[in-house]
Design a protein around this motif. Structure first.
Motif, PDB file in Angstrom:
ATOM      1  N   UNK A  97     -13.798   0.673  10.345  1.00  0.00           N
ATOM      2  CA  UNK A  97     -12.335   0.696  10.358  1.00  0.00           C
ATOM      3  C   UNK A  97     -11.774  -0.470   9.552  1.00  0.00           C
ATOM      4  N   UNK A  98     -12.309  -1.665   9.780  1.00  0.00           N
ATOM      5  CA  UNK A  98     -11.795  -2.836   9.072  1.00  0.00           C
ATOM      6  C   UNK A  98     -12.072  -2.759   7.573  1.00  0.00           C
ATOM      7  N   UNK A  99     -13.215  -2.155   7.187  1.00  0.00           N
ATOM      8  CA  UNK A  99     -13.542  -2.058   5.761  1.00  0.00           C
ATOM      9  C   UNK A  99     -12.569  -1.176   5.007  1.00  0.00           C
TER      10      UNK A  99
ATOM     11  N   UNK B 100       0.845  -1.198   0.000  1.00  0.00           N
ATOM     12  CA  UNK B 100       0.000   0.000   0.000  1.00  0.00           C
ATOM     13  C   UNK B 100       0.880   1.248   0.000  1.00  0.00           C
ATOM     14  N   UNK B 101       1.988   1.183   0.753  1.00  0.00           N
ATOM     15  CA  UNK B 101       2.938   2.296   0.798  1.00  0.00           C
ATOM     16  C   UNK B 101       3.453   2.612  -0.606  1.00  0.00           C
TER      17      UNK B 101
ATOM     18  N   UNK C 167      -8.208   2.044   1.626  1.00  0.00           N
ATOM     19  CA  UNK C 167      -7.231   1.778   2.678  1.00  0.00           C
ATOM     20  C   UNK C 167      -7.001   3.026   3.530  1.00  0.00           C
ATOM     21  N   UNK C 168      -8.087   3.718   3.817  1.00  0.00           N
ATOM     22  CA  UNK C 168      -7.987   4.960   4.569  1.00  0.00           C
ATOM     23  C   UNK C 168      -7.358   4.726   5.946  1.00  0.00           C
TER      24      UNK C 168
ATOM     25  N   UNK D 272       0.953   6.390  -7.066  1.00  0.00           N
ATOM     26  CA  UNK D 272      -0.286   6.790  -7.724  1.00  0.00           C
ATOM     27  C   UNK D 272      -1.150   7.777  -6.938  1.00  0.00           C
ATOM     28  N   UNK D 273      -0.929   7.906  -5.624  1.00  0.00           N
ATOM     29  CA  UNK D 273      -1.768   8.800  -4.827  1.00  0.00           C
ATOM     30  C   UNK D 273      -0.912   9.689  -3.935  1.00  0.00           C
TER      31      UNK D 273
END
Length: 924
Positions: A843-845, A784-785, A800-801, A791-792
């Motif tokens: 949170x998990x979502x 994710x990092x 993945x907030x 890209x973001x």
């Protein structure tokens, strides 16, 4: 039978996929389309090229600004007309009829074309559309030809079709399907075949029959393939990377990944980038091209044919150094190859094809033997990547430390026994950078100097802001100057975004050719803003980030990695913002900032009193040190009055470096003595070294460096006492193990702590699964990092907030009888649990981790970043705070923080959501 359907029908498919929710539903719809195409039209290549424009070889070299000019010309719009303005300023908010489309160029263009186009009936097929796109691509650089093609398109395509033509040219269809999903629908082996050929035509030809099966695909000479990539993580479990107990450590080079194809008989070369872009024109197509890199390296190549994998870098022969990535293309384009001037160089780290044979199924150590046999190094033209062997995690730490000292990008750790897997990103290659280990210590106070209008829902608002630092190298009598430093586009709420609008009237359009004297920003920078604001009228904001890095696209020469808005600083003016010297100092000291507020302990009066006592104690120690041979932490516990209870540790000698949160050094030494053991104050004669807290301390790191002692956690001692037996030492008890111990342990225990001989019970199974889960989470975090960095850079990764959040939820206990409480919970408490259940799912979502706290001592067994409390039940606040004593203090937030973060699609400042009880602030 027509060779393809109407392009309008294909556009309807894309629109359906865009509107459809869920990947599986999208796949079903696309699968029906592919089946129909195969039955009616055969060759699927034209459709595949339109479905995957991001991997199609057409490059177009057209972005929104050039497309806007092309459509202005094709539609015959006046340069000063409203519609021309809307196309050129598509990101800016509009008060016209196109206001809803602001922030989406294809939507703005669709609205304008629809209002002017006379084409109402679609006539062009998919095949004809692909030919038109090929013509547009071929005319790149010839504005007149390109203009003619767009004029043709305007008179032959409907407005709806233009919207998808534009998205194809921009290589972003926005249909919510990845390359992997599309390949999977077409054929189960499509992704595999594309990985080794990078050729959509071959994929469509060989797999036209959905039931066809081909053998294992392999690479071919003069055909690009997708190279193997490395995971980004800290490889603490080095056993996964080791082969026969060893692994390779390579320097990570700041260059451009490339593959070189060569055939001796013809003397032909081919050069391809990581994305299969053909760079042969830049680096040479023949051994006779002495003005290119190919002509310089041909004499170094001994095999009849081969494919080399490596990095292209720029080399400076005067300084004998490799230059940063940004200098590579300029070193190629500035003129013919000159051995005495800056020129490109190929750093080779692998060979995957030799003398007509693919080597990808051979282990890496064998491939490297072949490489050394067929390639001779020539400094500055072709060289082997620097590589050494390692056996322990400490070798990786040392190599990374050396790379950091030499200002290198990092290291790559590779398994010598691994095969080469084209297109794969697996654990046999692991990239390690300094920023994977540390994070910044302090936040930055920066001045807003520019802004961009957002896209999508923020299309009509200034939502991304360019920040600057003050140049304090100027003399006091010179006018102040501000150098651009970083963009922020996340971290603020909708209301905070409205706060930015209070200075909106002071913004004016930015023209790089008439830059104000106070602003320092590269004229041709890709990070230029739409609008700028004079520093007198601007505001200071506090920004969190992960790291300070070099960046020539900003006026300061530096920038921030993963910047995020923290809060406004109304107490500060432009005179108080961060300076150039502050940045240089912080970068010199490591450039590390703390991305999360959770790593800070809350400051209070007691904190300062404790610090004062600590300073006085240190002074007292220094006064007494002259007559003392050991410092206090090296003086053992007085054991004269300790009674011996058992002989559990008889004949065993311990060196206790430090204790942990449950038992300090003195308490552990008493336990050892009371159970028959003895302890020393050096490791020299000790059988066991025990270390708990501060495992990164100087003494422990020195012991690890020596690689002579196993270092065990204090929990092992306590578990031995609890079971009255010497418990086998498993990975969960270890800080560091010598190679001999690890080799012996590997005979009976797998990398996850599962014994090959012992029966598992519920507790040990839970620990094994937890070890596996932690590794998976670690790998996911690095992935994710990487996605965020690429890209973001100005926003959060969708979905993945909360990926950096580990939240503790204060539930009312349901198993109350075991806690000495009534056997039922009240309606009020049940409602509280229901509300927290919803927060748990929220949170998990979004990729976060949650733990339920039921008020039981020892219930918190992990590192917590946030404690989420119900606003209606704050009674547990002090209880949880007490339970977390001795740990890094997390942020205490109300449930509203979670919902507001989701509403704003951004992590918000936790300080705004601290729960409060009767006017007193939570102990954070």
């Amino acid at each position: 039978m027509s060779d393809s359907p109407l392009f309008a029908d294909f556009c309807n498919l894309l629109q359906t996929l865009s509107n459809q929710r869920g990947t599986e539903e999208k796949k079903k719809r696309l699968r029906r389309f592919v089946h129909t195409w195969r039955v009616k039209y055969g060759d699927f290549l034209p459709a595949m090229r339109l479905l995957l424009p991001q991997v199609d070889k057409n490059r177009y070299r057209l972005k929104e600004s050039r497309l806007a000019k092309a459509y202005i010309d094709a539609l015959g719009l006046g340069r000063d007309s409203e519609d021309a303005y809307e196309l050129l300023k598509w990101k800016l908010p509009s008060s016209s009829k196109y206001s809803k489309s602001s922030g989406d160029f294809s939507a703005v263009a669709y609205e304008i074309i629809r209002s002017r186009s006379t084409v109402t009936v679609p006539t062009r097929t998919v095949h004809e559309t692909v030919e038109l796109l090929d013509d547009i691509n071929a005319s790149s650089g010839n504005e007149k030809k390109q203009s003619d093609y767009f004029k043709f398109a305007v008179t032959h395509y409907t407005a709806e079709e233009h919207q998808w033509l534009i998205r194809t040219i921009l290589k972003d269809l926005k249909i919510g399907m990845s390359e992997t999903s599309v390949f999977d629908v077409y054929h189960p082996q499509a992704k595999e075949l594309y990985s080794v050929t990078s050729d959509l035509k071959k994929v469509c030809e060989k797999l036209q029959d959905p039931f066809a099966r081909i053998g294992k695909s392999t690479i071919q000479l003069f055909h690009p393939f997708k190279p193997q990539l490395g995971q980004k993580q800290v490889p603490k479990n080095v056993k996964q990377l080791a082969h026969n107990g060893r692994f390779y450590i390579e320097e990570k080079v700041d260059g451009e990944r490339a593959q070189m194809h060569y055939e001796k008989l013809s003397g032909d070369f081919k050069w391809f980038s990581r994305k299969a872009t053909d760079y042969t024109d830049l680096y040479g197509s023949s051994k006779d091209s002495l003005d290119k890199l190919s002509g310089q390296v041909a004499s170094c190549l001994a095999a009849d044919s081969f494919i080399l994998d490596g990095e292209l870098v720029a080399y400076d022969p005067q300084l004998d150094v490799f230059l940063p990535f940004g200098t590579l293309k300029s070193s190629v384009l500035h003129g013919p190859f000159d051995i005495d001037d800056i020129h490109p160089c190929f750093l080779v780290f692998d060979i995957v094809y030799c003398n007509g044979v693919s080597l990808i199924d051979h282990p890496m150590e064998q491939r490297l033997e072949v490489l050394k046999a067929v390639v001779t190094e020539r400094r500055g033209c072709i060289s082997f990547i620097f590589r050494k062997e390692g056996t322990t995690f400490q070798h990786i730490v040392q190599a990374l430390d050396e790379a950091t000292t030499l200002n290198q990008e990092g290291i790559v750790v590779k398994n010598p026994g691994s095969i080469y897997e084209p297109g794969a990103r697996n654990h046999s290659w692991v990239k390690v950078k300094p920023d994977y280990i540390d994070e910044l210590r302090d936040n930055c106070d920066l001045l807003i100097v520019g802004a961009d209008y957002g896209t999508g829902k923020r299309g009509s608002k200034l939502s991304q802001f360019l920040c600057a630092i003050r140049d304090d190298r100027l003399s006091s009598d010179e006018s102040p100057k501000f150098a651009t430093f970083a963009w922020i586009g996340t971290g603020y709420t909708v209301n905070e975004l409205e706060e930015f609008s209070k200075i909106r009237q002071h913004f004016r359009s930015y023209n790089p050719r008439s830059q104000p004297e106070w602003l320092v920003h590269p004229e041709k920078s890709s990070e230029s803003p739409d609008m700028i604001i004079d520093y007198h009228n601007s505001i200071v904001v506090e920004v969190k980030a992960a790291e300070i890095c070099y960046a020539n696209t900003y006026g300061s020469g530096y920038s921030l990695r993963f910047p995020r808005f923290a809060r406004f600083r109304p107490d500060k003016s432009w005179k108080d913002c961060m300076t150039y010297q502050d940045v240089v100092t912080m970068k010199r000291e490591g450039g590390q900032m703390n991305l999360s507020m959770s790593s800070r302990r809350p400051l209070s009066q007691d904190t300062f009193l404790n610090q004062k006592k600590k300073r006085l104690a240190i002074k007292d120690i220094n006064r007494k040190r002259k007559g003392t041979s050991l410092i206090p932490t090296q003086i053992g516990t007085d054991s004269s009055g300790i009674k011996i209870h058992t002989s559990l540790f008889e004949g065993m000698t311990f060196y206790v470096v430090s204790g942990d949160d449950s038992h300090n050094k003195a308490e552990l030494e008493k336990v050892i003595k009371s159970h028959g053991g003895s302890y020393e104050q050096t490791a020299k004669n000790a059988n066991y070294v025990i270390a708990g807290s501060n495992i990164n301390g100087v003494r422990i790191m020195a012991l690890i460096q020596s690689q002579e002692h196993d270092i065990i956690l204090p929990t092992w001692i306590m578990d031995c006492v609890k079971s009255q037996d010497i418990v086998p030492i498993t990975p969960k008890y270890t800080v560091f193990l010598t190679k001999a111990t690890k080799d012996k342990m590997s005979e009976s225990i797998d990398p996850w702590g599962d014994s090959y001989t012992e029966q598992v019970n519920e507790q040990s199974l839970r620990e094994i699964f937890q070890n596996i889960r932690q590794q998976e989470l670690h790998d996911s975090a690095r992935l994710i990092d990487d996605i965020k960095r690429k890209y973001f850079p100005r926003s959060e990764v969708p979905g993945f907030l909360f990926w950096r959040v580990t939240a503790l939820l204060d539930f009312s206990p349901l198993n109350a009888p075991s806690l000495g409480r009534p056997s039922t919970i009240s309606v009020d408490e049940a409602a509280r649990n229901d509300r927290l259940d919803v927060v748990d799912l929220m949170i998990q979502s979004q990729g976060g981790t949650t733990h339920k706290y039921l008020g039981v001592d020892g219930d918190i067994d992990t590192e917590i970043t946030h404690v989420v409390l119900d606003d209606c039940h704050l009674d547990g606040m002090q209880r949880i705070f007490k339970a977390l004593t001795g740990r890094r203090q997390p942020r205490f937030v109300s449930m509203k923080w979670v919902s507001d973060c989701l509403d704003n699609r951004s992590l918000l400042d936790e300080r705004l959501y601290e729960p409060r009880t009767t006017g007193s602030r939570v102990a954070n």
